[in-house]
Enzyme design. Structure first.
Site, PDB file in Angstrom:
ATOM      1  N   GLY A  74      30.669  45.350  45.745  1.00 21.09           N
ATOM      2  CA  GLY A  74      30.400  45.658  44.351  1.00 21.09           C
ATOM      3  C   GLY A  74      29.095  45.031  43.917  1.00 21.09           C
ATOM      4  O   GLY A  74      28.296  44.572  44.738  1.00 21.09           O
ATOM      5  N   ASP A  95      40.984  43.403  32.671  1.00 20.18           N
ATOM      6  CA  ASP A  95      40.770  44.646  33.418  1.00 20.18           C
ATOM      7  C   ASP A  95      42.002  44.995  34.241  1.00 20.18           C
ATOM      8  O   ASP A  95      41.916  45.333  35.419  1.00 20.18           O
ATOM      9  CB  ASP A  95      39.539  44.535  34.319  1.00 20.18           C
ATOM     10  CG  ASP A  95      39.017  45.901  34.760  1.00 20.18           C
ATOM     11  OD1 ASP A  95      39.272  46.894  34.051  1.00 20.18           O
ATOM     12  OD2 ASP A  95      38.354  45.980  35.803  1.00 20.18           O
TER      13      ASP A  95
END
Length: 561
Positions: A31, A144
């Protein structure tokens, strides 16, 4: 963990063989902050190691953010979160180690095997509530919680990814003030500007239980703006949630954070226990949760590995998106973030062709006559790919400015095919040279497939000799760095909609223009395509930089002092 030894995507040539004494055996993902590796500890235990990208480790803000993440992960202890094992945030490339958790994500399991029910669903709701209890007891808001961040392990669900979690009493480390999270899982008060709170995690918990029970996202699918409107103005779709869980789920997904149950209240009801039993990190509640998981949880099958010949290529079918009435979408543009992606399109409908307005069937359209593919910049590093078989996107093939704009009247939820989320790092971390473009590709249509090739991406140099905002950056003679156009990076489809990719440009400078122009046959047929370009800067904390007309940032040839 099961007795079977899992297989992992292989290491890349420049991946480290050893991180802090942990021997890497596979790559779990990558990421914007770094890569995650499967590794063996000195004692032979299988672990997950998160390693910060080498060029970002020199950035004080990134190092502070990673140090903060390691501190947060180390605080949380519970049966439904991975064990924290070790970290070195002062290393040249900081890293942290957690327990390796085997199993599919909730999203993978629901996609391949359908929703949960009965005792496993109750155990799932209980386990996720327990994970949030442990997280909140450590003074942390997750921020999240979503199907992709929950692993269905053999011994119960596990909540992952504290990358954007924050301490409840802390000021966020960010220079942009952007909204973090994923559309459809972000609580309405956060969309309105309130700070993260434990109530926002409860909202996501309610949605997660609904998704596990029904196989549907409670606020549907669509673009970031559409999803935000639904959360703000629409009622969640809870049809199919069992009667026993419905009151809790409905209350958790309510608009008013003050009227949602606390995690302790939800857990007490799920455990049929007094609320005092589940307050704080005491052992009694953990023992009750462990008993529920032991008696009700069923180890899920591993995720399917798609192999063999690909399915015959079919053109995507149109579907009318669910669009709510109410709040203006334009007011929500500022909520978009790099992790936000647009949603579905395509259901089969007759289409008008020719000057007479005659109705053509889908087979006639599938010949590819007039097909157009266009790319838009949705936010920093997020490209949205749109397609129309009738050529109504009104594009100029090739490049036409910093970002292609779809004509007025085009429904983006109707035309979107895929999202491409990109970032850049050093191609050679040790030598700190070259550029690697990496990212994630997600397929958003119901049928067909989409292919990303290395040659679709390019890096172009910048400098005083060239226009900083050209109409066509490939046409003014500036040096270009390209890759093999026949090298297929990834192909995505409804059966396998998510994939990661990376392509190296060994001689590219650390700043320049990143171009994306899909191949004419990216969707299987032949089409006219329009591309976009954006600025990349390997020293920027969130590359590449948005280059929309309103937020254009000139791309420097060298790092500013």
């Amino acid at each position: 963990m099961t007795a079977d030894v899992p297989s992992f995507p292989p290491l890349k040539p420049r991946d480290p063989a050893d991180i802090g004494g942990y021997r890497t055996v596979g790559r779990l993902g990558a990421g914007g902050m770094g890569a995650v590796y499967a590794a063996r500890s000195p004692a032979g235990e299988l672990v997950a190691v998160k390693l910060v990208h080498g060029d970002l480790a020199a950035d004080p803000d990134f190092r502070a953010r990673f140090r903060r993440e390691a501190d947060l992960v180390g605080r949380v202890v519970g049966p439904c979160v991975p064990r924290f094992l070790a970290q070195d945030t002062d290393a040249d490339q900081p890293w942290l180690v957690t327990e390796y958790v085997s199993g599919p994500t909730l999203r993978q399991h629901v996609r391949e095997h359908g929703p949960l029910s009965g005792a496993p669903l109750h155990a799932f709701a209980t386990g996720i509530a327990e994970a949030l209890r442990a997280i909140h007891a450590a003074g942390i808001v997750h921020r999240d919680l979503k199907p992709g961040n929950v692993i269905l392990a053999p011994d119960g669900p596990k909540v992952l990814d504290f990358g954007i979690a924050r301490a409840i009493d802390e000021t966020a480390i960010t220079s942009t003030g952007g909204l973090f999270g994923t559309p459809g899982w972000v609580a309405p008060e956060l969309l309105r500007g309130s700070p993260p709170s434990v109530a926002a995690d409860v909202f996501a918990w309610g949605g997660l239980v609904a998704y596990a029970a029904t196989g549907r996202s409670p606020f549907g699918t669509g673009s970031a703006e559409t999803m935000a409107v639904r959360v703000l103005d629409g009622e969640p779709d809870l049809a199919g949630v069992p009667e026993a869980l419905m009151p809790l789920v409905r209350a958790a997904t309510g608009q008013d954070p003050n009227r949602r149950p606390t995690v302790e209240q939800a857990l007490a009801e799920l455990l049929c226990a007094d609320q005092a039993t589940v307050v704080g990190p005491g052992p009694e509640a953990t023992e009750l949760v462990t008993r529920v998981l032991r008696e009700g949880w069923e180890a899920p099958p591993p995720p399917t590995v798609f192999t063999g010949d690909p399915a015959p290529r079919r053109r995507p079918r149109r579907r009318r998106p669910w669009l709510p009435a109410g709040a203006a979408v334009s007011a929500l543009v500022l909520v978009a973030a790099g992790v936000w992606v647009a949603g579905d399109r395509f259901a089969e409908e007759p289409v008008e062709t020719g000057e007479t307005g005659e109705v053509a069937d889908a087979g006639a359209v599938e010949q590819g006559v007039g097909e157009q593919v266009a790319v838009e910049i949705a936010s920093n590093g997020l490209f949205m790919v749109h397609a129309d078989p009738n050529g109504t996107l009104d594009i100029t093939p090739g490049f036409d400015g910093a970002g292609s704009a779809l004509p007025e009247g085009v429904d983006r939820a109707e035309s979107v095919v895929a999202s491409v989320n990109v970032g850049t790092v050093f191609a050679d971390v040790q030598e700190q040279s070259g550029v690697q473009v990496f990212g994630e590709l997600e397929y958003l249509a119901e049928e067909g497939e989409f292919t990303l090739r290395a040659g679709d991406l390019g890096l172009l140099e910048v400098g005083d000799d060239w226009d900083p905002l050209p109409d066509d950056p490939t046409a003014d003679g500036r040096p270009a760095h390209t890759a093999d156009p026949d090298d297929v990076l990834v192909t995505v489809s409804p059966d396998s909609p998510d994939a990661e990719f990376a392509v190296d440009f060994a001689d590219a400078p650390q700043s320049g223009l990143l171009t994306y122009l899909p191949a004419a046959n990216a969707l299987g047929g032949e089409a006219e395509v329009a591309g976009v370009y954006t600025c990349y800067m390997n020293w920027h904390p969130y590359p590449p930089v948005d280059m929309t007309d309103e937020e254009y940032v000139p791309c420097p040839a060298e790092r500013p002092e």
